[in-house]
Design a protein around this motif. Structure first.
Motif, PDB file in Angstrom:
ATOM      1  N   ASP A 235       0.805  -1.231   0.000  1.00 30.88           N
ATOM      2  CA  ASP A 235       0.000   0.000   0.000  1.00 30.88           C
ATOM      3  C   ASP A 235       0.837   1.280   0.000  1.00 30.88           C
ATOM      4  O   ASP A 235       0.303   2.361   0.237  1.00 30.88           O
ATOM      5  N   GLU A 236       2.151   1.179  -0.249  1.00 30.47           N
ATOM      6  CA  GLU A 236       2.994   2.375  -0.320  1.00 30.47           C
ATOM      7  C   GLU A 236       2.727   3.086  -1.648  1.00 30.47           C
ATOM      8  O   GLU A 236       2.636   2.455  -2.700  1.00 30.47           O
ATOM      9  N   ASP A 237       2.601   4.405  -1.583  1.00 32.72           N
ATOM     10  CA  ASP A 237       2.464   5.184  -2.812  1.00 32.72           C
ATOM     11  C   ASP A 237       3.815   5.238  -3.513  1.00 32.72           C
ATOM     12  O   ASP A 237       4.854   5.476  -2.880  1.00 32.72           O
ATOM     13  N   LEU A 238       3.809   4.995  -4.807  1.00 33.01           N
ATOM     14  CA  LEU A 238       5.042   4.990  -5.584  1.00 33.01           C
ATOM     15  C   LEU A 238       5.341   6.384  -6.105  1.00 33.01           C
ATOM     16  O   LEU A 238       4.467   7.044  -6.651  1.00 33.01           O
ATOM     17  N   ASP A 239       6.594   6.817  -5.940  1.00 36.19           N
ATOM     18  CA  ASP A 239       7.052   8.086  -6.486  1.00 36.19           C
ATOM     19  C   ASP A 239       7.532   7.815  -7.912  1.00 36.19           C
ATOM     20  O   ASP A 239       8.717   7.537  -8.147  1.00 36.19           O
ATOM     21  N   ILE A 240       6.606   7.858  -8.847  1.00 35.72           N
ATOM     22  CA  ILE A 240       6.879   7.475 -10.235  1.00 35.72           C
ATOM     23  C   ILE A 240       7.985   8.326 -10.852  1.00 35.72           C
ATOM     24  O   ILE A 240       8.848   7.805 -11.567  1.00 35.72           O
ATOM     25  N   ASP A 241       7.998   9.620 -10.563  1.00 37.42           N
ATOM     26  CA  ASP A 241       9.042  10.484 -11.133  1.00 37.42           C
ATOM     27  C   ASP A 241      10.422  10.066 -10.639  1.00 37.42           C
ATOM     28  O   ASP A 241      11.378  10.026 -11.432  1.00 37.42           O
ATOM     29  N   LEU A 242      10.552   9.747  -9.366  1.00 42.01           N
ATOM     30  CA  LEU A 242      11.843   9.314  -8.824  1.00 42.01           C
ATOM     31  C   LEU A 242      12.242   7.961  -9.411  1.00 42.01           C
ATOM     32  O   LEU A 242      13.409   7.756  -9.784  1.00 42.01           O
ATOM     33  N   ILE A 243      11.287   7.061  -9.522  1.00 42.83           N
ATOM     34  CA  ILE A 243      11.570   5.746 -10.111  1.00 42.83           C
ATOM     35  C   ILE A 243      12.066   5.914 -11.541  1.00 42.83           C
ATOM     36  O   ILE A 243      13.055   5.291 -11.940  1.00 42.83           O
ATOM     37  N   LYS A 244      11.407   6.780 -12.318  1.00 45.52           N
ATOM     38  CA  LYS A 244      11.843   7.031 -13.699  1.00 45.52           C
ATOM     39  C   LYS A 244      13.278   7.549 -13.736  1.00 45.52           C
ATOM     40  O   LYS A 244      14.060   7.150 -14.602  1.00 45.52           O
ATOM     41  N   CYS A 245      13.627   8.440 -12.817  1.00 46.55           N
ATOM     42  CA  CYS A 245      14.998   8.975 -12.778  1.00 46.55           C
ATOM     43  C   CYS A 245      16.014   7.856 -12.592  1.00 46.55           C
ATOM     44  O   CYS A 245      17.052   7.820 -13.261  1.00 46.55           O
ATOM     45  N   TYR A 246      15.722   6.938 -11.668  1.00 50.49           N
ATOM     46  CA  TYR A 246      16.642   5.820 -11.412  1.00 50.49           C
ATOM     47  C   TYR A 246      16.741   4.904 -12.631  1.00 50.49           C
ATOM     48  O   TYR A 246      17.847   4.496 -13.009  1.00 50.49           O
ATOM     49  N   VAL A 247      15.611   4.607 -13.248  1.00 48.03           N
ATOM     50  CA  VAL A 247      15.624   3.723 -14.416  1.00 48.03           C
ATOM     51  C   VAL A 247      16.360   4.385 -15.576  1.00 48.03           C
ATOM     52  O   VAL A 247      17.180   3.741 -16.249  1.00 48.03           O
ATOM     53  N   LEU A 248      16.122   5.655 -15.803  1.00 48.66           N
ATOM     54  CA  LEU A 248      16.820   6.364 -16.882  1.00 48.66           C
ATOM     55  C   LEU A 248      18.322   6.406 -16.642  1.00 48.66           C
ATOM     56  O   LEU A 248      19.115   6.242 -17.578  1.00 48.66           O
ATOM     57  N   GLU A 249      18.718   6.608 -15.393  1.00 47.52           N
ATOM     58  CA  GLU A 249      20.155   6.593 -15.082  1.00 47.52           C
ATOM     59  C   GLU A 249      20.736   5.205 -15.349  1.00 47.52           C
ATOM     60  O   GLU A 249      21.842   5.086 -15.904  1.00 47.52           O
ATOM     61  N   ALA A 250      19.995   4.156 -14.999  1.00 49.99           N
ATOM     62  CA  ALA A 250      20.468   2.791 -15.253  1.00 49.99           C
ATOM     63  C   ALA A 250      20.604   2.533 -16.752  1.00 49.99           C
ATOM     64  O   ALA A 250      21.578   1.911 -17.195  1.00 49.99           O
ATOM     65  N   ILE A 251      19.650   3.033 -17.536  1.00 52.42           N
ATOM     66  CA  ILE A 251      19.719   2.884 -19.000  1.00 52.42           C
ATOM     67  C   ILE A 251      20.925   3.648 -19.544  1.00 52.42           C
ATOM     68  O   ILE A 251      21.689   3.135 -20.366  1.00 52.42           O
ATOM     69  N   ASP A 252      21.120   4.880 -19.077  1.00 52.71           N
ATOM     70  CA  ASP A 252      22.271   5.686 -19.520  1.00 52.71           C
ATOM     71  C   ASP A 252      23.587   4.992 -19.188  1.00 52.71           C
ATOM     72  O   ASP A 252      24.519   4.977 -19.996  1.00 52.71           O
ATOM     73  N   ASN A 253      23.674   4.418 -18.002  1.00 54.45           N
ATOM     74  CA  ASN A 253      24.891   3.701 -17.599  1.00 54.45           C
ATOM     75  C   ASN A 253      25.157   2.518 -18.523  1.00 54.45           C
ATOM     76  O   ASN A 253      26.302   2.252 -18.903  1.00 54.45           O
ATOM     77  N   GLN A 254      24.081   1.814 -18.889  1.00 55.79           N
ATOM     78  CA  GLN A 254      24.240   0.667 -19.781  1.00 55.79           C
ATOM     79  C   GLN A 254      24.732   1.126 -21.150  1.00 55.79           C
ATOM     80  O   GLN A 254      25.643   0.537 -21.710  1.00 55.79           O
ATOM     81  N   TYR A 255      24.161   2.208 -21.687  1.00 51.99           N
ATOM     82  CA  TYR A 255      24.610   2.724 -22.981  1.00 51.99           C
ATOM     83  C   TYR A 255      26.045   3.232 -22.936  1.00 51.99           C
ATOM     84  O   TYR A 255      26.763   3.171 -23.926  1.00 51.99           O
ATOM     85  N   ALA A 256      26.462   3.723 -21.768  1.00 51.94           N
ATOM     86  CA  ALA A 256      27.838   4.195 -21.614  1.00 51.94           C
ATOM     87  C   ALA A 256      28.815   3.040 -21.407  1.00 51.94           C
ATOM     88  O   ALA A 256      30.026   3.252 -21.340  1.00 51.94           O
ATOM     89  N   GLY A 257      28.286   1.826 -21.282  1.00 49.72           N
ATOM     90  CA  GLY A 257      29.146   0.660 -21.106  1.00 49.72           C
ATOM     91  C   GLY A 257      29.639   0.468 -19.686  1.00 49.72           C
ATOM     92  O   GLY A 257      30.572  -0.312 -19.450  1.00 49.72           O
ATOM     93  N   LEU A 258      29.033   1.163 -18.729  1.00 54.30           N
ATOM     94  CA  LEU A 258      29.456   1.020 -17.336  1.00 54.30           C
ATOM     95  C   LEU A 258      28.967  -0.317 -16.786  1.00 54.30           C
ATOM     96  O   LEU A 258      27.820  -0.710 -17.001  1.00 54.30           O
ATOM     97  N   GLU A 259      29.843  -1.003 -16.078  1.00 56.94           N
ATOM     98  CA  GLU A 259      29.494  -2.324 -15.573  1.00 56.94           C
ATOM     99  C   GLU A 259      30.409  -2.696 -14.422  1.00 56.94           C
ATOM    100  O   GLU A 259      31.618  -2.468 -14.478  1.00 56.94           O
ATOM    101  N   VAL A 260      29.828  -3.247 -13.375  1.00 57.51           N
ATOM    102  CA  VAL A 260      30.618  -3.794 -12.274  1.00 57.51           C
ATOM    103  C   VAL A 260      31.008  -5.203 -12.683  1.00 57.51           C
ATOM    104  O   VAL A 260      30.144  -6.039 -12.946  1.00 57.51           O
TER     105      VAL A 260
END
Length: 191
Positions: A93-118
Motif C-alpha cells: 500500500d505504499e504510494d510509488l514516487d513514479i518520477d523518482l523511479i523514472k529517474c533511477y531507471v533512466l540513469e540505469a539505462i544511460d549507464n548501460q549505454y555508456a558501457g558502465l558495468e561492475v
C-alpha cells in the motif's frame, strides 16, 4: 510463465507491479521472464526487474551499485555476495514516487549505454593442504584434477576446507578422490 501470469499470481501487489511495469515499458525497455521474474532489458542487457515477496514488493537494478542513489532508497540484498545488484523495496500500500523511479531507471539505462558495468571479482582457488598432499602423492590424481574446470576445482577445495574436524576432512577426501579420477564434479548430479 508470462508477465501477466506473474502479476496474477501476486494479487496483493498486482496494482503496484502493473504500475511499475507501465513505467518500464513507457521508457522503451523490453520485457522478458528470467528466473521466473519479469526482467526489463535494453540492447540485450538486463536493466531492472520486478519482484513480489511475502512482506514487500520491489524492483532491482542489475548494475545498481553504479547508480548515484541520491534518495538513498537502494539496498544490497545479499551483503558480501552481491556486488552490482541493488534493490528498491516498497511496503504494501505504499504510494510509488513514479518520477523518482523514472529517474533511477533512466540513469540505469544511460549507464548501460555508456558501457558502465561492475565486473564480478573472481575468488582465487585455494587448495587445502590435505588435497594438495593427496595430489602430490598421486600423479594420475593431479592430472585428472588439472583437467577439471575451475568451478569444479573450487567446489572440491571448499568441500574439504569447510570441514572443521580433521576426521571429516579425511572422510571427505576419501570420498572425492574417486570422483576426481572419474572427472566428475562434486555437484554434477544437480546440474
Amino acid at each position: 510463465m508470462t508477465v501477466q501470469e506473474y502479476l496474477n499470481l501476486n494479487e496483493r501487489y498486482k496494482a503496484s507491479l502493473t504500475q511499475l511495469r507501465g513505467v518500464f515499458l513507457d521508457l522503451g525497455l523490453n520485457e522478458v521472464i528470467k528466473w521466473n521474474f519479469p526482467v526489463y532489458t535494453s540492447n540485450g542487457k538486463n536493466i531492472t526487474g520486478l519482484g513480489a515477496f511475502n512482506s514487500y514488493f520491489g524492483i532491482w537494478f542489475f548494475q545498481g551499485a553504479l547508480l548515484k542513489d541520491e534518495a538513498q532508497v537502494l539496498t544490497n540484498a545479499q551483503e558480501g555476495k552481491t556486488q552490482a545488484m541493488r534493490q528498491w523495496r516498497f511496503q504494501p500500500d505504499e504510494d510509488l514516487d513514479i518520477d523518482l523511479i523514472k529517474c533511477y531507471v533512466l540513469e540505469a539505462i544511460d549507464n548501460q549505454y555508456a558501457g558502465l558495468e561492475v565486473k564480478p571479482q573472481k575468488k582465487p582457488l585455494v587448495v587445502p593442504h590435505e588435497l594438495k598432499r593427496a595430489l602430490k602423492e598421486n600423479s594420475e590424481l593431479i592430472d585428472k584434477f588439472e583437467e577439471l574446470s575451475l568451478s569444479q576445482k573450487r567446489e572440491y577445495s571448499e568441500y574439504i576446507s569447510e570441514a572443521k574436524r580433521p576426521e571429516t576432512k579425511t572422510k571427505r577426501l576419501e570420498k572425492i578422490i574417486p570422483m576426481i579420477l572419474d572427472k566428475i564434479g562434486l555437484h554434477d548430479k544437480y546440474r
